[in-house]
Design a protein around this motif. Sequence first.
Motif, PDB file in Angstrom:
ATOM      1  N   VAL A  35     -40.727  48.626  99.847  1.00 20.21           N
ATOM      2  CA  VAL A  35     -39.709  48.959 100.844  1.00 20.21           C
ATOM      3  C   VAL A  35     -38.574  47.938 100.788  1.00 20.21           C
ATOM      4  N   LYS A  36     -38.917  46.666 100.707  1.00 22.20           N
ATOM      5  CA  LYS A  36     -37.905  45.614 100.634  1.00 22.20           C
ATOM      6  C   LYS A  36     -37.021  45.789  99.414  1.00 22.20           C
ATOM      7  N   ARG A  37     -37.656  46.058  98.261  1.00 22.01           N
ATOM      8  CA  ARG A  37     -36.890  46.177  97.013  1.00 22.01           C
ATOM      9  C   ARG A  37     -35.968  47.383  97.038  1.00 22.01           C
ATOM     10  N   ILE A  38     -36.489  48.536  97.450  1.00 22.92           N
ATOM     11  CA  ILE A  38     -35.681  49.753  97.362  1.00 22.92           C
ATOM     12  C   ILE A  38     -34.560  49.743  98.403  1.00 22.92           C
ATOM     13  N   VAL A  39     -34.835  49.284  99.624  1.00 21.75           N
ATOM     14  CA  VAL A  39     -33.805  49.268 100.661  1.00 21.75           C
ATOM     15  C   VAL A  39     -32.726  48.247 100.317  1.00 21.75           C
ATOM     16  N   SER A  40     -33.145  47.042  99.910  1.00 25.26           N
ATOM     17  CA  SER A  40     -32.165  46.010  99.542  1.00 25.26           C
ATOM     18  C   SER A  40     -31.348  46.445  98.338  1.00 25.26           C
ATOM     19  N   GLY A  41     -32.008  47.083  97.363  1.00 23.24           N
ATOM     20  CA  GLY A  41     -31.304  47.542  96.165  1.00 23.24           C
ATOM     21  C   GLY A  41     -30.270  48.599  96.472  1.00 23.24           C
ATOM     22  N   ILE A  42     -30.637  49.574  97.302  1.00 20.91           N
ATOM     23  CA  ILE A  42     -29.708  50.651  97.651  1.00 20.91           C
ATOM     24  C   ILE A  42     -28.518  50.105  98.429  1.00 20.91           C
ATOM     25  N   ILE A  43     -28.777  49.219  99.392  1.00 26.40           N
ATOM     26  CA  ILE A  43     -27.681  48.643 100.184  1.00 26.40           C
ATOM     27  C   ILE A  43     -26.733  47.854  99.286  1.00 26.40           C
ATOM     28  N   HIS A  44     -27.296  47.023  98.415  1.00 29.27           N
ATOM     29  CA  HIS A  44     -26.454  46.175  97.565  1.00 29.27           C
ATOM     30  C   HIS A  44     -25.604  47.004  96.606  1.00 29.27           C
ATOM     31  N   HIS A  45     -26.197  47.977  95.959  1.00 30.78           N
ATOM     32  CA  HIS A  45     -25.486  48.712  94.910  1.00 30.78           C
ATOM     33  C   HIS A  45     -24.570  49.810  95.449  1.00 30.78           C
ATOM     34  N   THR A  46     -24.642  50.095  96.734  1.00 29.74           N
ATOM     35  CA  THR A  46     -23.733  51.103  97.308  1.00 29.74           C
ATOM     36  C   THR A  46     -22.716  50.506  98.266  1.00 29.74           C
ATOM     37  N   GLN A  47     -23.027  49.367  98.893  1.00 31.94           N
ATOM     38  CA  GLN A  47     -22.152  48.820  99.925  1.00 31.94           C
ATOM     39  C   GLN A  47     -21.404  47.559  99.501  1.00 31.94           C
ATOM     40  N   ALA A  48     -21.952  46.794  98.568  1.00 31.86           N
ATOM     41  CA  ALA A  48     -21.322  45.527  98.182  1.00 31.86           C
ATOM     42  C   ALA A  48     -20.087  45.769  97.324  1.00 31.86           C
ATOM     43  N   PRO A  49     -19.032  44.927  97.473  1.00 33.00           N
ATOM     44  CA  PRO A  49     -17.836  45.062  96.627  1.00 33.00           C
ATOM     45  C   PRO A  49     -18.176  44.917  95.152  1.00 33.00           C
ATOM     46  N   LYS A  50     -17.438  45.665  94.306  1.00 34.39           N
ATOM     47  CA  LYS A  50     -17.717  45.686  92.872  1.00 34.39           C
ATOM     48  C   LYS A  50     -16.470  45.298  92.097  1.00 34.39           C
ATOM     49  N   LEU A  51     -16.672  44.922  90.856  1.00 33.75           N
ATOM     50  CA  LEU A  51     -15.580  44.732  89.915  1.00 33.75           C
ATOM     51  C   LEU A  51     -15.387  46.010  89.121  1.00 33.75           C
ATOM     52  N   LEU A  52     -14.160  46.303  88.733  1.00 29.37           N
ATOM     53  CA  LEU A  52     -13.870  47.542  88.017  1.00 29.37           C
ATOM     54  C   LEU A  52     -14.707  47.683  86.758  1.00 29.37           C
ATOM     55  N   LYS A  53     -14.837  46.598  86.007  1.00 32.05           N
ATOM     56  CA  LYS A  53     -15.556  46.655  84.735  1.00 32.05           C
ATOM     57  C   LYS A  53     -17.056  46.863  84.912  1.00 32.05           C
ATOM     58  N   ARG A  54     -17.553  46.681  86.156  1.00 32.02           N
ATOM     59  CA  ARG A  54     -18.978  46.874  86.405  1.00 32.02           C
ATOM     60  C   ARG A  54     -19.310  48.309  86.798  1.00 32.02           C
ATOM     61  N   LEU A  55     -18.315  49.177  86.842  1.00 31.93           N
ATOM     62  CA  LEU A  55     -18.585  50.577  87.164  1.00 31.93           C
ATOM     63  C   LEU A  55     -19.406  51.215  86.045  1.00 31.93           C
ATOM     64  N   PHE A  56     -20.251  52.175  86.426  1.00 33.09           N
ATOM     65  CA  PHE A  56     -21.079  52.867  85.440  1.00 33.09           C
ATOM     66  C   PHE A  56     -20.236  53.625  84.427  1.00 33.09           C
ATOM     67  N   LEU A  57     -19.011  53.943  84.790  1.00 36.45           N
ATOM     68  CA  LEU A  57     -18.089  54.647  83.893  1.00 36.45           C
ATOM     69  C   LEU A  57     -18.025  53.978  82.528  1.00 36.45           C
ATOM     70  N   PHE A  58     -17.968  52.654  82.499  1.00 37.23           N
ATOM     71  CA  PHE A  58     -17.833  51.925  81.241  1.00 37.23           C
ATOM     72  C   PHE A  58     -19.157  51.833  80.493  1.00 37.23           C
ATOM     73  N   SER A  59     -20.267  51.692  81.225  1.00 37.84           N
ATOM     74  CA  SER A  59     -21.586  51.683  80.578  1.00 37.84           C
ATOM     75  C   SER A  59     -21.845  53.006  79.891  1.00 37.84           C
ATOM     76  N   TYR A  60     -21.505  54.091  80.580  1.00 37.37           N
ATOM     77  CA  TYR A  60     -21.721  55.422  80.012  1.00 37.37           C
ATOM     78  C   TYR A  60     -20.825  55.652  78.792  1.00 37.37           C
ATOM     79  N   ALA A  61     -19.548  55.278  78.921  1.00 37.60           N
ATOM     80  CA  ALA A  61     -18.608  55.497  77.818  1.00 37.60           C
ATOM     81  C   ALA A  61     -19.015  54.711  76.580  1.00 37.60           C
TER      82      ALA A  61
END
Length: 766
Positions: free
Chosen positions: A151-177
């Motif tokens: 529960v700790k891992r999944i809740v913390s992971g979801i909050i961090h990866h959806t709510q925390a500020p990101k850098l443009l280059k860290r978007l999945f768009l570039f990993s996929y491309a």
Amino acid sequence: MSNAFAALQEMMSCQNREIHTNEKEVTEKEVTLHLLPGEQLLCEASTVLKYVQEDSCQHGVYGRLVCTDFKIAFLGDDESALDNDETQFKNKVIGENDITLHCVDQIYGVFDEKKKTLFGQLKKYPEKLIIHCKDLRVFQFCLRYTKEEEVKRIVSGIIHHTQAPKLLKRLFLFSYATAAQNNTVTDPKNHTVMFDTLKDWCWELERTKGNMKYKAVSVNEGYKVCERLPAYFVVPTPLPEENVQRFQGHGIPIWCWSCHNGSALLKMSALPKEQDDGILQIQKSFLDGIYKTIHRPPYEIVKTEDLSSNFLSLQEIQTAYSKFKQLFLIGFPSPPPYCGSDHTATLLFSPSSAYQLPSDNSTEFWDTDIKWFSLLESSSWLDIIRRCLKKAIEITECMEAQNMNVLLLEENASDLCCLISSLVQLMMDPHCRTRIGFQSLIQKEWVMGGHCFLDRCNHLRQNDKEEVPVFLLFLDCVWQLVHQHPPAFEFTETYLTVLSDSLYIPIFSTFFFNSPHQKDTNMGREGQDTQSKPLNLLTVWDWSVQFEPKAQTLLKNPLYVEKPKLDKGQRKGMRFKHQRQLSLPLTQSKSSPKRGFFREETDHLIKNLLGKRISKLINSSDELQDNFREFYDSWHSKSTDYHGLLLPHIEGPELKVWAQRYLRWIPEAQILGGGQVATLSKLLEMMEEVQSLQEKIDERHHSQQAPQAEAPCLLRNSARLSSLFPFALLQRHSSKPVLPTSGWKALGDEDDLAKREDEFVDLGDV
């Protein structure tokens, strides 16, 4: 009756039994996690219960909740209903239980029956997780039976990866491309004009006959002049190219589109605000020279439309949509203890207990039904749509009836300018009502026009105040036109709905940059490595990436009739005359008795662009209103030419809620075998009959068979389809209560209801 009641008692007795979960059995029946190229699993939790609303009863499905760098996914039982092609409109990238990280709007946790917003580091973890999505889905997961560490891992992971500020280059768009660089295959049938070359702009000028007075320029090639503008764009022919460079593209009239009568739609961004009187004088002199190139009475008259001060504000749009979307974010009630099999739980609750639940449940849909229209009106969303359509009609009237050029003014010309110019072209140019034309329009006015998709969609989560659904507002305005004039559009409302969903799928570059410069900079070569190749980013216009050909048929309107092509003899008699170059204006302009018309209007434009208020435009507001009403009423009094000018009805009752997008996840809002889907299905049946008869006639006369429109097979059996097809599943429609849940108590308690289940209940006396 007695057997059914005994079975119900037996099921309810399961509540006090110890819960056992056969994890091996659950794993065997879980759906396999499918990862896209470049996608990585970040965290997961097992024995998670997902709530599902079905047939007025709530069920739970056990499974795994996983979080990747692309999506949140629930992997539960592989229900056979999901494989039924007749009832499912499948997306190949996003599954029914998938949420892209960019689609997450808000995350809530339930602590001791109290709902709280989740963000940052948590000291205590919830027993229930609620996710509100930007496409208005609501997911609820019970974590009561999940291991504490998971529960700790999944809740913390979801909050961090959806709510925390990101850098443009860290978007999945570039990993996929990067991972899919050698596997990306573009659709050869996609002829959308991207407007990323000089040739594309020259083609558009020639198509609209605008090349007589406007020219495509490459002065910004390599973004040497301005990072906000595209590499290529169109300006008035008399305008010297060095003027573009003077204030980095600000204060320059940029061409959007030309009408058949020679009038044109232009846009301009304001000059930077300055306090120094010397610089202000230089700016005023510069604008005076610019204005002379586009305003040459009596042949060239310009009407200015200030969208920054005399129209909507972005704050109004943001506030209205925040209120509006709350009407559709409806979840499921919190269940009491359950009984059922080891991995599928049946959650039972009585009407009386449901009435006492918090507001975020489907019963609230009926409790608030009596005041729903009041809540809708108080949001002002439909009123904002009306104002946008009205403004577009006013500009259309100036161009079509008065032969005026119209200059749209905005601080950066990248928000409301994109919205209004697109709506005007949609109303005036039938090419924009084809699918390829509409996609090209979005490329030209929004993508190359510098709309800040990255900020307005808040993809990086860096500034919530910048998140404003301007593009969604545009799609809603387009839907009003499609809804009122279906035969005029080659695409359907389903096309518009999936296009709105694509805003949050980060494998397409279309909606994930603020400007062409930002895109080109981040997809190019890095460092000194000459072996590296520029990234090949997908565009959303390649619909084969998301949908199979069978599903794509629902994006094309079978009732749309293409404009017949004229032969050479007919074309000669239909050449367009550019009245602006051959005659005086249709309307008389009022000149100032002392200073003259030109000088006065120049001052108005300058004051406008320098951020100062203006008292009036070319015509007084009363005269504008009279001209608008006469033009509007005159058009609607005639029969509609679907290949000509197209105006929407903007009176209150004519503007509707885009039900397919906003209500598709609410079972109570569905009408089985009803709605527009049923009407369309019957029309298609008639079309097939007519086509069949035509084929028989053709066979008798041995004539060559003409290509016939193919009716989508997914629309057959309309009696079984939901009014919100293709997004609503048939197997999951809920029975609507005869009364709002607030009236259930008057019918008696649960035991009384069970005893009277097969009896006739006269609700007229309640």
